[in-house]
Design a protein around this motif. Sequence first.
Motif, PDB file in Angstrom:
ATOM      1  N   ARG B 162      -9.813 -18.187  31.961  1.00 52.10           N
ATOM      2  CA  ARG B 162      -8.414 -17.766  32.088  1.00 52.10           C
ATOM      3  C   ARG B 162      -8.086 -17.653  33.575  1.00 52.10           C
ATOM      4  O   ARG B 162      -8.990 -17.420  34.390  1.00 52.10           O
ATOM      5  CB  ARG B 162      -8.227 -16.403  31.442  1.00 52.10           C
ATOM      6  CG  ARG B 162      -8.510 -16.402  29.961  1.00 52.10           C
ATOM      7  CD  ARG B 162      -7.225 -16.376  29.181  1.00 52.10           C
ATOM      8  NE  ARG B 162      -7.488 -16.631  27.779  1.00 52.10           N
ATOM      9  CZ  ARG B 162      -7.028 -15.870  26.791  1.00 52.10           C
ATOM     10  NH1 ARG B 162      -6.325 -14.799  27.084  1.00 52.10           N
ATOM     11  NH2 ARG B 162      -7.264 -16.184  25.551  1.00 52.10           N
ATOM     12  N   PRO B 163      -6.813 -17.765  33.954  1.00 55.43           N
ATOM     13  CA  PRO B 163      -6.438 -17.698  35.368  1.00 55.43           C
ATOM     14  C   PRO B 163      -7.031 -16.491  36.098  1.00 55.43           C
ATOM     15  O   PRO B 163      -7.442 -16.602  37.252  1.00 55.43           O
ATOM     16  CB  PRO B 163      -4.920 -17.622  35.315  1.00 55.43           C
ATOM     17  CG  PRO B 163      -4.567 -18.342  34.071  1.00 55.43           C
ATOM     18  CD  PRO B 163      -5.667 -18.077  33.100  1.00 55.43           C
ATOM     19  N   ALA B 164      -7.085 -15.344  35.424  1.00 55.74           N
ATOM     20  CA  ALA B 164      -7.581 -14.137  36.082  1.00 55.74           C
ATOM     21  C   ALA B 164      -9.038 -14.289  36.505  1.00 55.74           C
ATOM     22  O   ALA B 164      -9.513 -13.572  37.381  1.00 55.74           O
ATOM     23  CB  ALA B 164      -7.428 -12.937  35.158  1.00 55.74           C
ATOM     24  N   GLU B 165      -9.739 -15.227  35.855  1.00 53.67           N
ATOM     25  CA  GLU B 165     -11.155 -15.424  36.172  1.00 53.67           C
ATOM     26  C   GLU B 165     -11.369 -16.503  37.236  1.00 53.67           C
ATOM     27  O   GLU B 165     -12.495 -16.856  37.528  1.00 53.67           O
ATOM     28  CB  GLU B 165     -11.925 -15.812  34.906  1.00 53.67           C
ATOM     29  CG  GLU B 165     -11.885 -14.720  33.842  1.00 53.67           C
ATOM     30  CD  GLU B 165     -12.166 -15.247  32.445  1.00 53.67           C
ATOM     31  OE1 GLU B 165     -12.481 -14.429  31.570  1.00 53.67           O
ATOM     32  OE2 GLU B 165     -12.067 -16.464  32.224  1.00 53.67           O
ATOM     33  N   LEU B 166     -10.251 -17.036  37.744  1.00 56.68           N
ATOM     34  CA  LEU B 166     -10.361 -18.102  38.754  1.00 56.68           C
ATOM     35  C   LEU B 166      -9.919 -17.591  40.118  1.00 56.68           C
ATOM     36  O   LEU B 166      -9.088 -16.694  40.215  1.00 56.68           O
ATOM     37  CB  LEU B 166      -9.463 -19.281  38.346  1.00 56.68           C
ATOM     38  CG  LEU B 166      -9.771 -19.944  37.002  1.00 56.68           C
ATOM     39  CD1 LEU B 166      -8.694 -20.980  36.686  1.00 56.68           C
ATOM     40  CD2 LEU B 166     -11.150 -20.591  37.013  1.00 56.68           C
ATOM     41  N   SER B 167     -10.480 -18.204  41.172  1.00 56.86           N
ATOM     42  CA  SER B 167     -10.053 -17.839  42.525  1.00 56.86           C
ATOM     43  C   SER B 167      -8.671 -18.448  42.789  1.00 56.86           C
ATOM     44  O   SER B 167      -8.197 -19.298  42.035  1.00 56.86           O
ATOM     45  CB  SER B 167     -11.051 -18.381  43.536  1.00 56.86           C
ATOM     46  OG  SER B 167     -10.933 -19.792  43.590  1.00 56.86           O
ATOM     47  N   GLY B 168      -8.047 -17.997  43.864  1.00 54.47           N
ATOM     48  CA  GLY B 168      -6.723 -18.508  44.217  1.00 54.47           C
ATOM     49  C   GLY B 168      -6.720 -20.023  44.358  1.00 54.47           C
ATOM     50  O   GLY B 168      -5.818 -20.704  43.874  1.00 54.47           O
ATOM     51  N   GLY B 169      -7.764 -20.551  45.027  1.00 54.40           N
ATOM     52  CA  GLY B 169      -7.845 -21.989  45.230  1.00 54.40           C
ATOM     53  C   GLY B 169      -8.003 -22.717  43.914  1.00 54.40           C
ATOM     54  O   GLY B 169      -7.362 -23.744  43.664  1.00 54.40           O
ATOM     55  N   GLN B 170      -8.852 -22.142  43.043  1.00 54.27           N
ATOM     56  CA  GLN B 170      -9.059 -22.772  41.735  1.00 54.27           C
ATOM     57  C   GLN B 170      -7.765 -22.767  40.925  1.00 54.27           C
ATOM     58  O   GLN B 170      -7.435 -23.735  40.253  1.00 54.27           O
ATOM     59  CB  GLN B 170     -10.166 -22.037  40.975  1.00 54.27           C
ATOM     60  CG  GLN B 170     -11.556 -22.350  41.522  1.00 54.27           C
ATOM     61  CD  GLN B 170     -12.601 -21.391  40.987  1.00 54.27           C
ATOM     62  OE1 GLN B 170     -12.270 -20.274  40.567  1.00 54.27           O
ATOM     63  NE2 GLN B 170     -13.846 -21.804  41.036  1.00 54.27           N
ATOM     64  N   GLN B 171      -7.037 -21.662  41.041  1.00 51.37           N
ATOM     65  CA  GLN B 171      -5.763 -21.580  40.310  1.00 51.37           C
ATOM     66  C   GLN B 171      -4.811 -22.672  40.781  1.00 51.37           C
ATOM     67  O   GLN B 171      -4.150 -23.325  39.975  1.00 51.37           O
ATOM     68  CB  GLN B 171      -5.116 -20.211  40.507  1.00 51.37           C
ATOM     69  CG  GLN B 171      -5.839 -19.095  39.773  1.00 51.37           C
ATOM     70  CD  GLN B 171      -5.123 -17.757  39.898  1.00 51.37           C
ATOM     71  OE1 GLN B 171      -3.907 -17.701  40.027  1.00 51.37           O
ATOM     72  NE2 GLN B 171      -5.883 -16.686  39.873  1.00 51.37           N
ATOM     73  N   GLN B 172      -4.755 -22.882  42.100  1.00 47.16           N
ATOM     74  CA  GLN B 172      -3.854 -23.908  42.623  1.00 47.16           C
ATOM     75  C   GLN B 172      -4.312 -25.293  42.193  1.00 47.16           C
ATOM     76  O   GLN B 172      -3.503 -26.173  41.959  1.00 47.16           O
ATOM     77  CB  GLN B 172      -3.761 -23.844  44.141  1.00 47.16           C
ATOM     78  CG  GLN B 172      -2.714 -22.931  44.759  1.00 47.16           C
ATOM     79  CD  GLN B 172      -1.399 -22.777  44.026  1.00 47.16           C
ATOM     80  OE1 GLN B 172      -1.353 -22.340  42.885  1.00 47.16           O
ATOM     81  NE2 GLN B 172      -0.315 -23.144  44.686  1.00 47.16           N
ATOM     82  N   ARG B 173      -5.640 -25.471  42.073  1.00 46.58           N
ATOM     83  CA  ARG B 173      -6.122 -26.775  41.622  1.00 46.58           C
ATOM     84  C   ARG B 173      -5.734 -27.015  40.169  1.00 46.58           C
ATOM     85  O   ARG B 173      -5.402 -28.126  39.783  1.00 46.58           O
ATOM     86  CB  ARG B 173      -7.641 -26.868  41.803  1.00 46.58           C
ATOM     87  CG  ARG B 173      -7.999 -27.193  43.257  1.00 46.58           C
ATOM     88  CD  ARG B 173      -9.416 -27.634  43.384  1.00 46.58           C
ATOM     89  NE  ARG B 173     -10.312 -26.497  43.557  1.00 46.58           N
ATOM     90  CZ  ARG B 173     -11.609 -26.533  43.291  1.00 46.58           C
ATOM     91  NH1 ARG B 173     -12.162 -27.648  42.842  1.00 46.58           N
ATOM     92  NH2 ARG B 173     -12.357 -25.483  43.487  1.00 46.58           N
ATOM     93  N   VAL B 174      -5.777 -25.936  39.367  1.00 42.79           N
ATOM     94  CA  VAL B 174      -5.327 -26.068  37.973  1.00 42.79           C
ATOM     95  C   VAL B 174      -3.859 -26.467  37.966  1.00 42.79           C
ATOM     96  O   VAL B 174      -3.437 -27.357  37.215  1.00 42.79           O
ATOM     97  CB  VAL B 174      -5.523 -24.749  37.181  1.00 42.79           C
ATOM     98  CG1 VAL B 174      -4.918 -24.870  35.793  1.00 42.79           C
ATOM     99  CG2 VAL B 174      -6.989 -24.385  37.089  1.00 42.79           C
ATOM    100  N   ALA B 175      -3.067 -25.827  38.858  1.00 42.63           N
ATOM    101  CA  ALA B 175      -1.641 -26.139  38.923  1.00 42.63           C
ATOM    102  C   ALA B 175      -1.441 -27.607  39.307  1.00 42.63           C
ATOM    103  O   ALA B 175      -0.584 -28.303  38.746  1.00 42.63           O
ATOM    104  CB  ALA B 175      -0.955 -25.222  39.924  1.00 42.63           C
ATOM    105  N   CYS B 176      -2.272 -28.106  40.259  1.00 43.44           N
ATOM    106  CA  CYS B 176      -2.176 -29.518  40.671  1.00 43.44           C
ATOM    107  C   CYS B 176      -2.493 -30.421  39.489  1.00 43.44           C
ATOM    108  O   CYS B 176      -1.791 -31.412  39.227  1.00 43.44           O
ATOM    109  CB  CYS B 176      -3.154 -29.809  41.806  1.00 43.44           C
ATOM    110  SG  CYS B 176      -2.704 -29.012  43.345  1.00 43.44           S
ATOM    111  N   ALA B 177      -3.574 -30.073  38.784  1.00 47.06           N
ATOM    112  CA  ALA B 177      -3.987 -30.891  37.649  1.00 47.06           C
ATOM    113  C   ALA B 177      -2.878 -30.923  36.607  1.00 47.06           C
ATOM    114  O   ALA B 177      -2.590 -31.969  36.019  1.00 47.06           O
ATOM    115  CB  ALA B 177      -5.277 -30.334  37.045  1.00 47.06           C
TER     116      ALA B 177
END
Lengths: 843, 283
Positions: B162-177
């Motif tokens: 879940r987003p809460a378990e991801l770092s800020g950078g990982q969250q942005q990468r999910v957003a990019c994907a």
Amino acid sequence: MLRTAIRNLLAHKARLVMSGLAVVLGVAFVAGTLTFTDALNNTFTGIFKGAAADVSVEPKAAFNTGMAGMDMNSASASLPASLVEKVVAVDGVSAATGYVQADGVYVLDTNGHVADTGGAPGMGISWTTNPELNSATLVAGQAPTSSDEVAIDTGTADDLGYHVGDHVTVLTPGPRLQATLVGTFRYGQDGGLAGASMTAFDTATAQRLLLAKGRFSEIGVTAADGMSHTELADHLTAELGAGYQVSTKEQKAADRAASLEDSLKFINTFLLVFAGVALFVGSFLILNTFSMLVAQRTRELALLRALGASRRQVTRTVLIEAVVLGLVGATVGLGGGYALAFGLKGMFGRFGLTIDSGLTLTGATVAWSYLIGSAVTLVAAYLPARRAAKVPPVAAMRADLVTTPRPLRVRTISGVVVAALSAAGLAGGAAGGTLPLVAVGALGLLVAVIVLSPVLAVPFVHGVGAFLPQLAGTTGRLAKENALRNPRRTAATSSALMIGLALVTGFGILGTSARASIDRTVDDVLRADYVVSAAMGQPFTPQVADRVRHIDGVESVAVERYGTAEIDGHQGYFSAYDPALVGDALAIDMTDGKLNGLAAGTILVSAKEADRAGLSVGDSVRFEVANGQSRQLKVAGLYGDDNGLGPYVIAMDTYQATGGVPLDQNVYITLDRSADATDVHKALDRVVDEYPVVQLRDAEGYKQDKRAGIDQLLTLINALLALSVLIAVLGVVNTLVLSVIERTRELGLLRALGMDRRHVRRMVRLEAVVISLYGAALGIALGTVLGLALTTVMHDQGLVATAVPVPQLVLGLVLGGVTGLVAAAIPARRAGRLDVLDAISAT
Amino acid sequence: MSTLERNDRTHLSTGTTTAATGDGRPAARSEALTKVYGDGEARVTALDGVSVEFHPGQFTAIMGPSGSGKSTLMHVMAGLDAPTSGQSWIGDVELSGLGDKGLTRLRRDRIGFIFQAFNLIPTLSALENITLPMDIAGRKPGQAWLDQVIDTVGLRPRLSHRPAELSGGQQQRVACARALASRPDIVFADEPTGNLDSRTGAEILAFLQSSARTLGQTIVMVTHDPVAAAYADRVVFLADGRIVDEIDAPTADRVLERMKAFDRTEPTTTRGSMGGHDRDGAA
């Protein structure tokens, strides 16, 4: 900090309204219930406060039957007219006059039927010519002066549409009276009769119809100047001797109020329990709302902390807000409560319980409302306030707040422990028939369910939510996840609905079981083909039985009469039958001795009562009725508790010999098997039609009559509970609106990513439905357990059958879901209307 | 490779067809876009007749000082906000002709978004967030393409988080994907690295750059960071609601220098002197 708190309140008006609403609802319920209860009490005590006489003289009763002058045995005693002269002669008496008062007097409506008073009595009185001693005041026309004139109370006149000059038919325990309505009057100070009807005759007619020539039921006395009521009463007692009951106006009012309080205790207790539930639910709403509000303000509070505010100051800011909100909410809630009481009054009026007394907000009500409003809000806000103070100052700097839900482990363990203990208590209490244990167990279980509710919400939402993605794709999936994201909130949102439905279900099972029990008892016990009884259970003239006895094809007519007696000093109800005929009417199941042992010198006792009093067959008991007559009776047999009979059964001979009133309660008719049933029925109908107060019922109709009271009570209870469901709806609305506000950015993101308004709305609605269904399901499950336990423990009170109203429970579940839909309307609209740009840039 | 495939997809049927033809057809363009907020004294012109084109497969950065209207331009062109006057197109669909429903569908089917923060739905896993726009549309994502996107951003081991378990950078990468997974005509990124440290930010920017270069994805990024802008193929400069300049194949130094020029010449002089570049930018 006070200024910060108040600024805060004013700065967020929407938030203020939302959280204030919770307080308003809770307080409105309490204030409404208290106001209504006050009015209810005033109505009944008001009737007696209206008495005009300072001191009254009555025939002495051996004991107080607690039935406020409605008892058949004591009413039979009367005073001779000569006593009035004696009273007038007593020192300190200014004036004295004899009254006649009796039950069973009804003015027929224009269709020739007895108007439904919802169980309130129809009273007949003599018109007192001395205005000082007359409790009634003429409103229109004049007082009755001859045998073909009557006056009736204004309430009854209005209900039946009669005006002065109309021709009316009056039903009395004796003959019917055709008379002219010459006047209408108001009784007591505010004219309140609680739905009872009152017919006034001139004294001679009243005596002839209701008592006997030259007899009075009571003598009213006014005190001479300077004579206190107590002093006068003492004088009278001294002069007249111990054979009379002399009481002052004040004593009488107090006695009657006390005995009425007893009979109203159920309603009062019910209403107060209800207010308690309302408050409980209201507290949940407040707690819930404040938790959400504080959570939304985390960053703001963290900023305060970062700027140097201490933890205590932050806590205090939140608490001050809570108190201000509580006070404002209580003020509005008081108004709402008044409106609610007004609604309750109307509702009770529909069921025949007319509340005549005006609704007034007493000081106590106002004090309670403010106390509860501010105290509950304060308590409810304390936990969130403490949590708020714990926000680390650094949270102010963080861009997004990751709120990890706190674990539910402690909750699970404590909830399971409480649930296990309560269930054990409930089961033990139900099996052992101990009501207090069941009550404690029920309360414990309710607490356990509330504690466990967030824990149970997860598997439930997972289960029900499993269908959502299939049903509504991504929208459904998001709705499910939203319902799951904070189990505590889901539980709190559904708590009001849960409690409401638990009560509805519990009472539903109790009511259905009571109905089933009546059916079973009637099936098992009633042997007669027909029962004649009065519509409202009042006793009626024995002429009916006499006439019926002469109909061809009627084999047996058994008469039943009721009374109250002290048996070995213990007060209880009895019924009286002709020993030769009772077996034709009722199949009484004996546990010891024989039914035909019933005779003039014997008594039958219920097994339970025998157990209580330590009686067995062959024992002798002292039987004393209220008029002072007594007999020694031998216990001839014990009967089972499932017979629908009271604790004692005596022979009709004993009843008559001890001065019982010659009025019948029920007449049981058994047909000759060889006779044509249709013909006999027609003949019976013809006889019964002549007595508008009584009705002819076959077994099925008899059951319906008996069930009617329960149905009425159930309707009342359900109507009240409907109000708690209304609170529940508002609670769901409140939480959902706050949820929507809280998720503004998320909703904005969804809209930006291409979810249209319709789907956003659907998402909010589905979440609401899932949450509401959860509350409904949990409530119904809890209510079922409680209802079954209550039914089991009340087996001895005549609940011999247990029935679960499955269709109603399913309906309850469906309605729970609909509740969610209704509650989601506003929040869903709000969510759908969010401006995408505003939403994604919201902080 | 992907341009052809993208064109195969069913497009929204409404809208005006532009004069542009063949490969020269812009992925998005605007003509004389104006956006005015408020009235009287409080009147603010956020966009003042902006005409711009974004070409397929090009990574464009929109730069400008605070209040220059760069975010407004993005919002209007992405169908999040309506212009006061002027027109804009996504592919051949003219936005002013669409209602809320049409705009919603347009965003869903043809635009990818990357915001500065709060990009992800907290209740959904990383994978569910990536496929969200397609799930909303009720479309099945192409598995091969999805795999490629996921592998490119390197999120495979984190898909069920879940987003809460991801770092800020990982969250942005999910957003990019997510922005890329539905193969939109154009991706709008609003300060995508604004909340990240420079190393993580660089990863995201490199990813966007390679998406444009190797996957042919059209990307428009709003930023005020010259370093971020240097990853783009082209930088468009906005000031006071007008396009004042643009640079092809920028470097951080050149962008920074250009920005410094604003500071010296601002506010009014830039308008007249740089106005001519509006048209040049389209070339």
